[in-house]
Design a protein around this motif. Structure first.
Motif, PDB file in Angstrom:
ATOM      1  N   GLY A   1       1.879   1.958  -3.244  1.00  0.00           N
ATOM      2  CA  GLY A   1       1.593   1.922  -4.373  1.00  0.00           C
ATOM      3  C   GLY A   1       1.026   1.442  -5.724  1.00  0.00           C
ATOM      4  O   GLY A   1       0.532   1.234  -6.532  1.00  0.00           O
TER       5      GLY A   1
ATOM      6  N   ARG B   1      -4.585  -1.636  -2.261  1.00  0.00           N
ATOM      7  CA  ARG B   1      -5.312  -0.469  -1.441  1.00  0.00           C
ATOM      8  C   ARG B   1      -5.513  -1.526  -0.316  1.00  0.00           C
ATOM      9  O   ARG B   1      -6.317  -2.435  -0.409  1.00  0.00           O
ATOM     10  CB  ARG B   1      -5.957  -0.025  -2.406  1.00  0.00           C
ATOM     11  CG  ARG B   1      -5.526   1.000  -3.950  1.00  0.00           C
ATOM     12  CD  ARG B   1      -6.859   1.595  -4.646  1.00  0.00           C
ATOM     13  NE  ARG B   1      -7.736   1.157  -4.821  1.00  0.00           N
ATOM     14  CZ  ARG B   1      -7.897   0.195  -5.509  1.00  0.00           C
ATOM     15  NH1 ARG B   1      -6.927  -0.309  -6.356  1.00  0.00           N
ATOM     16  NH2 ARG B   1      -9.019  -0.721  -6.004  1.00  0.00           N
ATOM     17  N   TRP B   2      -6.336  -1.167   0.206  1.00  0.00           N
ATOM     18  CA  TRP B   2      -6.751  -1.477   1.696  1.00  0.00           C
ATOM     19  C   TRP B   2      -8.032  -1.998   1.139  1.00  0.00           C
ATOM     20  O   TRP B   2      -8.918  -2.904   1.726  1.00  0.00           O
ATOM     21  CB  TRP B   2      -7.432  -0.477   3.113  1.00  0.00           C
ATOM     22  CG  TRP B   2      -5.484  -0.239   4.074  1.00  0.00           C
ATOM     23  CD1 TRP B   2      -5.495   0.780   3.375  1.00  0.00           C
ATOM     24  CD2 TRP B   2      -5.194  -1.436   4.006  1.00  0.00           C
ATOM     25  NE1 TRP B   2      -3.749   0.706   4.543  1.00  0.00           N
ATOM     26  CE2 TRP B   2      -3.506  -0.170   4.663  1.00  0.00           C
ATOM     27  CE3 TRP B   2      -4.548  -2.661   4.376  1.00  0.00           C
ATOM     28  CZ2 TRP B   2      -2.728  -1.184   5.217  1.00  0.00           C
ATOM     29  CZ3 TRP B   2      -3.921  -3.181   5.036  1.00  0.00           C
ATOM     30  CH2 TRP B   2      -2.454  -2.202   5.297  1.00  0.00           C
ATOM     31  N   SER B   3      -8.761  -0.821   0.398  1.00  0.00           N
ATOM     32  CA  SER B   3      -9.862  -1.457  -0.073  1.00  0.00           C
ATOM     33  C   SER B   3     -10.204  -1.986  -1.475  1.00  0.00           C
ATOM     34  O   SER B   3     -10.948  -2.312  -2.194  1.00  0.00           O
ATOM     35  CB  SER B   3     -10.658  -0.032  -0.289  1.00  0.00           C
ATOM     36  OG  SER B   3      -9.856   1.141  -1.779  1.00  0.00           O
ATOM     37  N   MET B   4      -9.151  -2.960  -1.868  1.00  0.00           N
ATOM     38  CA  MET B   4      -8.881  -3.785  -3.206  1.00  0.00           C
ATOM     39  C   MET B   4      -9.697  -4.735  -3.314  1.00  0.00           C
ATOM     40  O   MET B   4     -10.087  -5.688  -2.683  1.00  0.00           O
ATOM     41  CB  MET B   4      -7.906  -4.045  -3.442  1.00  0.00           C
ATOM     42  CG  MET B   4      -7.093  -3.965  -4.925  1.00  0.00           C
ATOM     43  SD  MET B   4      -5.463  -4.802  -4.348  1.00  0.00           S
ATOM     44  CE  MET B   4      -4.676  -3.979  -5.979  1.00  0.00           C
TER      45      MET B   4
ATOM     46  N   THR C   1      -0.283   3.499   7.555  1.00  0.00           N
ATOM     47  CA  THR C   1       0.024   2.276   7.632  1.00  0.00           C
ATOM     48  C   THR C   1      -0.135   1.544   8.543  1.00  0.00           C
ATOM     49  O   THR C   1      -0.715   0.410   8.801  1.00  0.00           O
ATOM     50  CB  THR C   1       0.670   2.462   6.258  1.00  0.00           C
ATOM     51  OG1 THR C   1       0.482   2.028   5.477  1.00  0.00           O
ATOM     52  CG2 THR C   1       1.050   0.182   6.645  1.00  0.00           C
TER      53      THR C   1
ATOM     54  N   VAL D   1       1.053  -1.057  -0.480  1.00  0.00           N
ATOM     55  CA  VAL D   1      -0.237   0.089   0.138  1.00  0.00           C
ATOM     56  C   VAL D   1       1.264   1.398  -0.093  1.00  0.00           C
ATOM     57  O   VAL D   1       0.660   2.734  -1.024  1.00  0.00           O
ATOM     58  CB  VAL D   1      -0.999   0.237   0.937  1.00  0.00           C
ATOM     59  CG1 VAL D   1      -1.451   1.414   1.421  1.00  0.00           C
ATOM     60  CG2 VAL D   1      -2.058  -1.436   1.078  1.00  0.00           C
TER      61      VAL D   1
END
Length: 369
Positions: A100, A103-106, A282, A97
């Motif tokens: 780049g 993403r946490w919301s992946m 993070t 994360v």
């Protein structure tokens, strides 16, 4: 012969805490606590440490590497961490994360392209898996048949984990989304996603993103071999060349091993001791539990609080247990205070009693700052 269901499901349990924990333990008191607990619980070996943000401050060890043999356990020995590996897998994802690359919301479909995923998983994210709130259940996935087959599977580990993810996600969630249900399958799928994102095996990514930058030179996977303790079941040593651990495919959920000092370096980093390794945003995410009904569980950490754990008052605590039935590991830390406790044993049952009792005594016996 194989790890039991308890080992697969029992990595997280709330640790009973003393009413007030101190800031620092005198080495003499810590040694006395270690000696007493080792005598009372009689595991083959027991090691413990007190950790600050700088790493291991005090450490001690008692016992032998293998029951019935004379070779003494040492502070240079490697210990199997079991489910305490999960926090490391989550931290590695956190590094991606920061870079780049993730993403946490992946969504799962984005993280695992090419898999046929049931539409019921459409809104589920990798973050949901890391918090054990995705509805993915171990029952029917990590059963005895899978354990036996996985032990003999010679295919590349990324292929095995991708197949597991496809089986787990090819049908709707067996449990309710948003409800906490601890399970190793969550982290096997996270490991498969890390492999899909990076194009490399989870083991290679762990070495590159965690072991190497934190200087964990003793770290590896599976039951440690060579000059090292053996795990024990029922007081009997289990040859690391045999069925001494869960299948390698389960790695992201629980196969890391390392020395006490190296594990302390990781714990210190999670308390904020290595801001060059992981961003503060993070680190905060990794230690923040998901919203919802108890228990409070973050990314590989049970989260609580205690009056001793803050700076001058109450603050959060993080904890986890790990076991493959032949080893036991326990950690309890206060990130805001920069104080942590580790206990490790090369036995499942006696080791659990020893580690959890010792953690409480080290904490309760330390002198307030």
């Amino acid at each position: 012969m194989f790890a039991t269901r308890r080992a697969l499901l029992g990595g997280f349990a709330a640790l009973p805490l003393a009413a007030a924990l101190p800031a620092r333990a005198r080495s003499g008191e810590a040694e006395a606590a270690l000696e007493a607990v080792f005598a009372e619980t009689a595991p083959p070996a027991l090691a413990a440490g007190i950790v600050s943000r700088d790493g291991l401050g005090w450490a001690g060890v008692r016992g032998v590497r293998r029951a019935g043999h004379e070779a003494a356990a040492t502070l240079e020995d490697r210990w199997h961490l079991g489910s305490n590996t999960k926090a490391m897998t989550a931290a590695v994802f956190g590094r991606l994360v920061d870079q780049g690359r993730a993403r946490w919301s992946m969504p799962l479909a984005e993280a695992l392209p090419g898999l046929t995923i049931d539409p019921a998983w459409a809104t589920t994210t990798l973050d949901d898996l890391m918090h054990h709130r995705a509805g993915l259940l171990d029952a029917g996935l990590l059963d005895q048949a899978w354990l036996i087959a996985a032990h003999g599977d010679q295919r590349p580990l990324p292929e095995q984990r991708a197949e597991f993810a496809a089986r787990a996600l090819g049908a709707p969630p067996a449990g309710p989304a948003g409800q906490f249900t601890y399970g190793n399958g969550n982290y096997i799928v996270v490991g498969a996603a890390i492999e899909a994102i990076t194009g490399r095996p989870w083991e290679t990514v762990m070495a590159a993103e965690l072991y190497q930058p934190l200087g964990l030179t003793s770290a590896g996977f599976g039951a440690p071999r060579g000059e090292a303790p053996w795990g024990h079941r029922g007081g009997v040593g289990v040859d690391p060349a045999g069925f001494a651990d869960n299948p390698r495919a389960l790695g992201p959920a629980g196969t890391a091993h390392m020395t006490l000092a190296d594990y302390a370096r990781f714990v210190a980093a999670m308390m904020g001791g290595r801001p060059d390794w992981i961003s503060e945003a993070t680190r905060a995410h990794l230690l923040t539990p998901a919203a919802g009904a108890p228990p409070a569980y973050a990314c590989g950490w049970g989260v609580g609080g205690a009056p001793w754990a803050g700076v001058g008052g109450a603050g959060p605590t993080i904890t986890h247990n790990g076991s493959n039935t032949m080893w036991f590991a326990t950690v309890l830390a206060a990130p805001e205070r920069g104080l942590g406790f580790i206990a490790l044993s090369n036995d499942g049952a006696a080791g659990q009693r020893a580690c959890q009792t010792l953690i409480q005594r080290l904490a309760a016996g330390a002198a307030a700052a």
